[in-house]
Structure formats: structure tokens, C-alpha cells
Design an enzyme around this catalytic site. Structure first.
Site, PDB file in Angstrom:
ATOM      1  N   GLN A   1       0.827  -1.210   0.000  1.00  0.00           N
ATOM      2  CA  GLN A   1       0.000   0.000   0.000  1.00  0.00           C
ATOM      3  C   GLN A   1       0.862   1.261   0.000  1.00  0.00           C
ATOM      4  OE1 GLN A   1      -2.620   1.361   3.540  1.00  0.00           O
ATOM      5  NE2 GLN A   1      -3.991   0.779   1.893  1.00  0.00           N
TER       6      GLN A   1
ATOM      7  N   HIS B   1       0.553   5.096   0.759  1.00  0.00           N
ATOM      8  CA  HIS B   1      -0.357   6.045   1.416  1.00  0.00           C
ATOM      9  C   HIS B   1      -0.301   7.369   0.675  1.00  0.00           C
ATOM     10  CE1 HIS B   1      -2.318   8.482   4.417  1.00  0.00           C
ATOM     11  NE2 HIS B   1      -2.565   7.397   5.147  1.00  0.00           N
TER      12      HIS B   1
ATOM     13  N   LEU C   1       4.193  10.390   7.807  1.00  0.00           N
ATOM     14  CA  LEU C   1       2.778  10.267   7.441  1.00  0.00           C
ATOM     15  C   LEU C   1       1.940  11.453   7.933  1.00  0.00           C
ATOM     16  CD1 LEU C   1       0.616   8.079   6.385  1.00  0.00           C
ATOM     17  CD2 LEU C   1       0.075   7.889   8.796  1.00  0.00           C
TER      18      LEU C   1
HETATM   19  C1  LIG Z   1       3.007   6.110  10.267  1.00  0.00           C
HETATM   20  C2  LIG Z   1       1.960   5.040  10.301  1.00  0.00           C
HETATM   21  C3  LIG Z   1       0.669   5.344  10.703  1.00  0.00           C
HETATM   22  C4  LIG Z   1      -0.310   4.354  10.759  1.00  0.00           C
HETATM   23  N1  LIG Z   1      -1.580   4.670  11.165  1.00  0.00           N
HETATM   24  C5  LIG Z   1      -2.500   3.682  11.273  1.00  0.00           C
HETATM   25  C6  LIG Z   1      -3.807   3.962  11.761  1.00  0.00           C
HETATM   26  O1  LIG Z   1      -4.135   5.087  12.109  1.00  0.00           O
HETATM   27  N2  LIG Z   1      -4.694   2.940  11.848  1.00  0.00           N
HETATM   28  C7  LIG Z   1      -4.379   1.658  11.479  1.00  0.00           C
HETATM   29  O2  LIG Z   1      -5.215   0.780  11.588  1.00  0.00           O
HETATM   30  N3  LIG Z   1      -3.130   1.374  11.032  1.00  0.00           N
HETATM   31  C8  LIG Z   1      -2.190   2.349  10.927  1.00  0.00           C
HETATM   32  N4  LIG Z   1      -0.938   2.041  10.484  1.00  0.00           N
HETATM   33  C9  LIG Z   1      -0.564   0.639  10.292  1.00  0.00           C
HETATM   34  C10 LIG Z   1      -0.335  -0.003  11.657  1.00  0.00           C
HETATM   35  O3  LIG Z   1       0.160   0.950  12.565  1.00  0.00           O
HETATM   36  C11 LIG Z   1       0.655  -1.159  11.578  1.00  0.00           C
HETATM   37  O4  LIG Z   1       0.287  -2.027  10.551  1.00  0.00           O
HETATM   38  C12 LIG Z   1       0.661  -1.935  12.877  1.00  0.00           C
HETATM   39  O5  LIG Z   1       0.831  -1.083  13.969  1.00  0.00           O
HETATM   40  C13 LIG Z   1       1.724  -3.014  12.863  1.00  0.00           C
HETATM   41  O6  LIG Z   1       1.749  -3.605  14.144  1.00  0.00           O
HETATM   42  P1  LIG Z   1       2.621  -4.904  14.396  1.00  0.00           P
HETATM   43  O7  LIG Z   1       2.476  -5.211  15.831  1.00  0.00           O
HETATM   44  O8  LIG Z   1       2.297  -5.919  13.393  1.00  0.00           O
HETATM   45  O9  LIG Z   1       4.121  -4.404  14.102  1.00  0.00           O
HETATM   46  P2  LIG Z   1       5.014  -3.279  14.795  1.00  0.00           P
HETATM   47  O10 LIG Z   1       4.249  -2.349  15.640  1.00  0.00           O
HETATM   48  O11 LIG Z   1       5.847  -2.696  13.701  1.00  0.00           O
HETATM   49  O12 LIG Z   1       5.937  -4.105  15.761  1.00  0.00           O
HETATM   50  C14 LIG Z   1       6.913  -4.985  15.275  1.00  0.00           C
HETATM   51  C15 LIG Z   1       7.688  -5.514  16.453  1.00  0.00           C
HETATM   52  O13 LIG Z   1       8.514  -6.576  16.016  1.00  0.00           O
HETATM   53  C16 LIG Z   1       9.790  -6.437  16.586  1.00  0.00           C
HETATM   54  N5  LIG Z   1      10.752  -7.074  15.694  1.00  0.00           N
HETATM   55  C17 LIG Z   1      10.848  -6.962  14.347  1.00  0.00           C
HETATM   56  N6  LIG Z   1      11.839  -7.721  13.889  1.00  0.00           N
HETATM   57  C18 LIG Z   1      12.385  -8.333  14.951  1.00  0.00           C
HETATM   58  C19 LIG Z   1      13.458  -9.230  15.123  1.00  0.00           C
HETATM   59  N7  LIG Z   1      14.183  -9.666  14.091  1.00  0.00           N
HETATM   60  N8  LIG Z   1      13.754  -9.638  16.369  1.00  0.00           N
HETATM   61  C20 LIG Z   1      13.056  -9.202  17.446  1.00  0.00           C
HETATM   62  N9  LIG Z   1      12.024  -8.346  17.330  1.00  0.00           N
HETATM   63  C21 LIG Z   1      11.696  -7.926  16.102  1.00  0.00           C
HETATM   64  C22 LIG Z   1       9.990  -4.950  16.764  1.00  0.00           C
HETATM   65  O14 LIG Z   1      10.919  -4.701  17.787  1.00  0.00           O
HETATM   66  C23 LIG Z   1       8.583  -4.502  17.126  1.00  0.00           C
HETATM   67  O15 LIG Z   1       8.410  -4.607  18.513  1.00  0.00           O
HETATM   68  C24 LIG Z   1       0.027   3.030  10.397  1.00  0.00           C
HETATM   69  C25 LIG Z   1       1.321   2.727   9.980  1.00  0.00           C
HETATM   70  C26 LIG Z   1       2.282   3.721   9.924  1.00  0.00           C
HETATM   71  C27 LIG Z   1       3.646   3.362   9.444  1.00  0.00           C
END
Ligand SMILES: Cc1cc2nc3c(=O)[nH]c(=O)nc-3n(C[C@H](O)[C@H](O)[C@H](O)COP(=O)(O)OP(=O)(O)OC[C@H]3O[C@@H](n4cnc5c(N)ncnc54)[C@H](O)[C@@H]3O)c2cc1C
Length: 611
Positions: A235, A237, A247
Site C-alpha cells: 500500500q 499512502h 505520514l
Molecule cells: C506512520 C503510520 C501510521 C499508521 N496509522 C495507522 C492507523 O491510524 N490505523 C491503522 O489501523 N493502522 C495504521 N498504520 C498501520 C499499523 O500501525 C501497523 O500495521 C501496525 O501497527 C503493525 O503492528 P505490528 O504489531 O504488526 O508491528 P510493529 O508495531 O511494527 O511491531 C513490530 C515488532 O517486532 C519487533 N521485531 C521486528 N523484527 C524483529 C526481530 N528480528 N527480532 C526481534 N524483534 C523484532 C519490533 O521490535 C517490534 O516490537 C500506520 C502505519 C504507519 C507506518
């Protein structure tokens, strides 16, 4: 060699990881989180706009499900979409009970605003810092429950058995290194490992994603044998600041912000891109419209367009979007209370990822995934804003429960190899997969089955890999290799794609692969060696960039975020199917799995998508 042991190990302390950990703990497991950044520095904290849930009495969950399926351009799988839209309501209410400080209406109910592609104002929010508050609310739940956290530990390799058939393999844990000391250790999961490692936005240069978003989990799972699904679906944005990729939330348009071209036209309406929903059309539609304006000479500085929110008034802006004012001032030098903000599309979200079912199960026993690294698939070819924070709650909780051993019955969504699947025999311009001559590869462990030897072997391989990187005397920097890949992806795998460009990008990726064995790390210290960490991440970026480009080359149609110049129409007869890529022990195979438009509850009609 140190070995840490728990029932469930969650890799990642973002929203998905925290939610999975709490759920696994509630299911009775001894849980630990292992995260390369401190949990509250995870990228979930950057989410601004909000989280979608059909909370209002006039908003049935089926409408949320339909909007999600339509937003996906009918590539999502109906069972996942229905579960999601139904279960997110309880999840958001629970979050509120956990102390999430949602913005409220005058009568005290949680405020919900319009968002792109939604037929009802369904996006609950906390100012323009929704993710930050959500992450903190969930982190408090983790701390309250005494869940162990190994923070600033970087997981480099899954410890998976070496059965020939991927479906026979088992994940027992992983190898990780302590970023503070450089110590490599083994982690054993008695019941399950949950990958919650987030997206892979760093594959592109102009991205909203943090430097840590390198797709490690997806790359590790892929090389261990789990198929990647729909990786071409990235995606972009439509509203990112041109100089940094920071963003500007869709919440600005949700509150009434307007897009203008250099002629002062509100082009979404006036140029017919989305005559009903205008700026609140789906993200893929708005991003294409913006770049079409630029290409046809109506952009600003041949690069971007304007997003204007001044007419909302300072009081409303400071109440609901204050964070945006600071971001525009700090990162672009623009005061949005006084002037419009320059914006252009940026790589934002990885719709595809690790193939999972509705319980987060992968084809490998004991290995689960949730959040942005997974593909269940509920976003299909295009995710709706506000649906990702929602997804990580619903499917994070499910993955946590399943990993803790809860009986999940017979899932509706299948994972793993399908002997009857349609296969692709592509004419790829580069040799896919394996990087020869590089550091020891990351395939499963030879002839090992029992947990401890499998984990020890992973630790040994990673120790050797890290040691070999730290003694190189000369060579190419990880930054140079990374840039090569990011530039090629930004130029050829962006919003508009065509065959020759994708092939050029693949050749650049091939060149980056050939450079990888010559990777040189100048900092030889073992303490907080971020250069070493980036070097290890670079391998992951290359493998995922290749998977994205292969998928994009194969998919000869335009659907959702994926647009091909020579194939500008959606081709349902041929392409209503998921692109699957299996590592196949270093010799990747592409195949397809039909998407599912029928759940136990309803059937979706793949109508033409317009806004
Ligand atoms: C700027 C921005 C704004 C957004 N706004 C929205 C919104 O308003 N609403 C919405 O629904 N979505 C939004 N999104 C999308 C959404 O925020 C993300 O898709 C979501 O938060 C991802 O969450 P997650 O827990 O999957 O990953 P993340 O929050 O990215 O967490 C990943 C975790 O994995 C860990 N990690 C990664 N690799 C390793 C490794 N090799 N070893 C150990 N640890 C590792 C990291 O330390 C981290 O803790 C937004 C995205 C962005 C970039």
C-alpha cells in the site's frame, strides 16, 4: 550456551505481539516477548488516525465486513473478513476498559470519524496519536501480568526441524542476539512461537515506516519453508511529507481536509477520480490520482500535491489533529494552520506476508504469525485505513490463544502446500532465492528433530554468521546494498508498474544479492552494534524485495494497490487468486491459491469497485 525457555515466545512487542502475549497468558501459558526495539518504541506507536469497529447501533458489522472486502478489491478471504468485523467490536471495548484514552463526543461516547473506503464513520481514535495510546494501554496489561520481556534482543533465525516436507516441520524456538552485549542465545518455546515482527516498508526508500521495519519475521519464516502470500500488494499512502515520508494521517481527510492540484482544483472530484467520495476514496485510488495529476503537469514542483485543512479552524485542528501540526512543522517546515501541506504517496503497508489461517497458524507446527507480518488474508489487494490496528487486536489475540494450546477446531482457511495448486513457471530475469557464497544460509537444520539440538544448531549457525561478518576486512557497506534495492523498488515497484521496470528492479536486486557475500561491517564491537544489525536485516530486505517483484511481475492485471500499465483492468476470471511463493530450500516456487468469497455467514459478489 545460554538457553531461555517459555511455553510461548512472541517475537515483537508492537500491537500484535502485545495482544498475542496477553491472550496467551490468559490461556494459562508462561509467555515471553522478545523484541529488537523496546515495545513502546514499536511502529504501532506511530499509528495516527484510528481503529475501525462497528460500535454504533446503526452500523451493523456486516457493513464493516463488506467495506473491507470491497476495499480489498475482492482479494481478501471471506472467513477472515467476517471474523474480523465481528470480533473487533469486543476488542475495542476491551481496550477502552484497559484504559485506552479514546477521544469522546460531548455525551461521553467514543468518537468515531469517517475514513477512506468506509460507508459509516467507524474509526475510533485518540487525537492523532491512536497507536501511541494503544501501545501504552496494552504494554501496561503486559507489565501488570508479569509477562517477561527480552527487550533489544534481535531474532535472526528460527529453529525449525529438517523434514523434507514443510508440513512435517516443527518450530521449537529461535536464535537471537542481545543488542546490548552481542551475546547469541537460544530461545526454546515449549508450545509455540508467534511472529509479530511488523511490516517491510524499508524495502522502499520513501516510506512511512520506521528504520526497524525490515520484514525480518516474514523473511525468516519464508526461508524456513512457510509460503509468502500476495507480496506484490504494497500500500502506498497518499499523504506523506515529500522530504521525509512522514505520514499525514487519513484522519485529516476524515475530518474534512481537501486535496488540491497546482491549478487549485479539488481534483478528486473535479477530475472525476472519485465523484462520490472524493478525498475519502480508498488509498490506492487517491495515490494513483495524485501521481496522475503530477504526471499530467498539474502537480506542485513536478512532485506532489497539496493537502489543506485550514478551513477546519484552529480549535478543531488542535483538538483532533494537533500531532499533525507538529509533524508538518518539524519535518517539512510548514505550518498547516497557515498554509496547505505538500503531500505525495509513500510506501506504507505490507498487505501480503506470512501465510496464516484465522488462528495465526502457519504450515509449520508451532509457528504462528499475527499483525502486519502475516497474511490471513483480510486486506487482499488494498487495506482500508484503520483496519490494521483492528486486525492486530483480533488476530493477535487469536494467535496468542492458539499458540498457548487452545483447541481451534477445523479452520476454514487452509495453509501449506497444495498438490493440486496451479503452478507458475515464470521466466524470471534473475536466479531466484539462494545467495551463493554468502554467510551460512538460513534453511532448516540438518537431520535434527529434537528441540534442544535444533535450537543449538541455530545458535551455532548464527554465531558463525555474526563472527564472519565482524572479521571482514574490506567490502561493500550494508547502506550501499540497501540503497541499491530501495532505489530500484521506489522507481519500478511504486504506484505505477510495468514489465520492463519490474525486470530492471529484479536485475538490481540480483546485483545486490551478488554483492551481499562481500558485505563489510566497519564497526567490530559487540556492544550496540547497529551496523551489524542493519547488515543482518539487509539480507531480509533483499529476499522480500525479490518476492514483491516476482509477485508484481507475475500478476498481469490491475487490482487494488497493484497497477500494471499494460493490464489496467481487474481480471477476475484469471486473477482472483493469491500469489504464493515458497522458498523450496532456496529454489523458490510460485503457485496460486484461489481466494474465498464465501464464509459460513455470507457470500460476496465481486462487483466493480468505485467510490
Ligand atoms: C506512520 C503510520 C501510521 C499508521 N496509522 C495507522 C492507523 O491510524 N490505523 C491503522 O489501523 N493502522 C495504521 N498504520 C498501520 C499499523 O500501525 C501497523 O500495521 C501496525 O501497527 C503493525 O503492528 P505490528 O504489531 O504488526 O508491528 P510493529 O508495531 O511494527 O511491531 C513490530 C515488532 O517486532 C519487533 N521485531 C521486528 N523484527 C524483529 C526481530 N528480528 N527480532 C526481534 N524483534 C523484532 C519490533 O521490535 C517490534 O516490537 C500506520 C502505519 C504507519 C507506518
Amino acid at each position: 550456551m545460554a538457553m531461555y525457555e517459555h511455553d510461548v515466545l512472541v517475537i515483537g512487542g508492537g500491537g500484535a505481539g502485545l495482544r498475542a502475549a496477553v491472550a496467551a497468558h490468559e490461556a494459562g501459558a508462561d509467555v515471553a516477548i522478545v523484541s529488537k526495539v523496546h515495545p513502546v518504541r514499536s511502529h504501532t506507536g506511530a499509528a495516527e488516525g484510528g481503529v475501525n469497529a462497528a460500535l454504533h447501533e446503526d452500523d451493523p458489522w456486516e457493513d464493516h465486513a463488506y467495506d473491507t472486502m470491497k476495499g480489498s478489491d475482492f482479494l481478501a478471504d471471506a472467513p477472515a473478513v467476517d471474523i474480523f468485523a465481528r470480533e473487533i467490536r469486543e476488542e475495542v471495548i476491551q481496550l477502552e476498559h484497559w484504559g485506552m484514552p479514546f477521544s469522546r463526543d460531548d455525551d461521553g461516547t467514543v468518537s468515531q470519524r469517517p475514513f477512506g473506503g468506509l460507508s459509516f464513520p467507524r474509526t475510533a481514535y485518540a487525537g492523532a496519536e491512536t497507536g501511541h495510546h494503544m501501545l501504552h494501554a496494552m504494554y501496561q496489561q503486559v507489565v501488570k501480568r508479569g509477562i517477561d520481556i527480552y527487550e533489544e534482543w534481535y531474532v535472526t533465525r528460527l529453529a525449525v526441524t529438517d523434514h523434507d516436507e514443510v508440513a512435517d516441520r516443527q518450530c521449537h524456538g529461535f536464535a537471537a542476539f542481545d543488542i546490548a552485549t552481542g551475546e547469541v542465545a537460544g530461545f526454546r518455546a515449549r508450545d509455540g512461537v508467534v511472529l509479530a515482527t511488523g511490516g517491510a516498508g524499508q524495502v522502499f526508500k520513501h516510506t512511512t515506516n520506521a528504520i526497524a521495519n525490515t520484514g525480518d519475521g516474514a523473511a525468516m519464516a519464508y526461508r524456513a519453508g512457510v509460503p509468502l502470500e500476495d507480496m506484490e500488494m504494497i500500500q502506498f499512502h497518499p499523504t506523506t511529507l515529500p522530504s521525509t515520508g512522514v505520514l499525514i494521517t487519513e484522519g485529516v481527510r476524515g475530518e474534512g481536509g481537501r486535496l488540491f492540484n497546482s491549478d487549485g482544483e479539488r481534483f478528486m472530484f473535479e477530475r472525476g477520480y472519485a465523484v462520490e467520495d472524493g478525498e475519502l476514496a480508498s488509498r490506492d485510488v487517491v495515490s494513483r490520482a495524485e501521481l496522475t495529476e503530477v504526471a499530467e503537469g498539474r502537480g506542485v514542483d513536478d512532485d506532489h500535491v497539496y493537502l489543506d485543512m485550514r478551513h477546519l479552524g484552529e480549535e478543531r485542528i488542535m483538538d483532533r489533529l494537533e500531532n499533525i501540526v507538529h509533524l508538518a512543522q518539524d519535518f517539512e517546515g510548514v505550518d498547516p494552520l497557515e498554509e496547505p501541506m505538500p503531500v505525495k504517496p509513500g510506501a506504507h503497508y505490507t498487505m501480503g506476508g506470512i501465510e496464516i489461517n484465522e488462528w495465526g497458524e502457519t504450515v509449520i507446527d508451532g509457528l504462528y504469525a499475527a499483525g502486519e507480518c502475516g497474511c490471513v488474508s483480510m486486506h487482499g489487494a488494498n487495506r482500508l485505513g484503520g483496519n490494521s490496528l483492528a486486525e492486530l487486536l483480533v488476530f493477535g489475540a487469536r494467535a496468542g490463544r492458539a499458540a498457548a494450546g487452545e483447541d481451534v477446531g477445523t479452520p476454514e482457511i487452509q495453509v501449506g502446500p497444495d498438490p493440486d495448486a496451479e503452478r507458475e513457471d515464470p521466466d524470471w530475469p534473475i536466479e531466484p532465492g539462494e545467495i551463493s557464497g554468502g554467510p551460512p544460509d538460513v534453511t532448516p537444520n540438518d537431520a535434527l528433530v529434537d528441540p534442544v539440538p535444533v535450537i543449538n544448531s541455530a545458535v551455532e549457525a548464527e554465531t558463525e554468521r555474526i563472527d564472519s561478518l565482524l572479521v571482514t576486512e574490506d567490502g561493500v557497506s550494508q547502506a550501499a546494498i540497501r540503497s541499491r534495492v530501495q532505489d530500484a523498488m521506489g522507481e519500478h515497484l511504486n504506484v505505477f508498474r510495468e514489465k520492463s521496470g519490474i525486470e530492471t528492479a529484479l536485475k538490481e536486486i540480483g546485483a545486490a544479492k551478488r554483492e551481499l557475500p562481500n558485505l563489510h561491517v566497519t564497526d567490530t564491537s559487540r556492544t550496540f552494534n547497529t551496523e551489524l544489525q542493519h547488515a543482518l536485516e539487509t539480507r531480509n530486505l533483499i529476499d522480500l524485495a525479490e518476492a514483491i517483484a516476482f509477485g508484481a511481475l507475475a500478476r498481469e492485471e490491475s487490482r487494488g494497490a497493484h497497477w500494471r500499465k499494460a493490464h489496467q483492468e481487474r481480471k477476475d476470471e484469471e486473477w482472483r487468486k493469491h500469489t504464493m511463493l515458497s522458498w523450496n530450500d532456496g529454489d523458490p516456487e510460485m503457485w496460486y491459491r484461489p481466494n474465498i468469497l464465501e464464509s459460513e455467514i455470507q457470500e460476496y459478489d465481486p462487483t466493480e469497485r468505485s467510490y
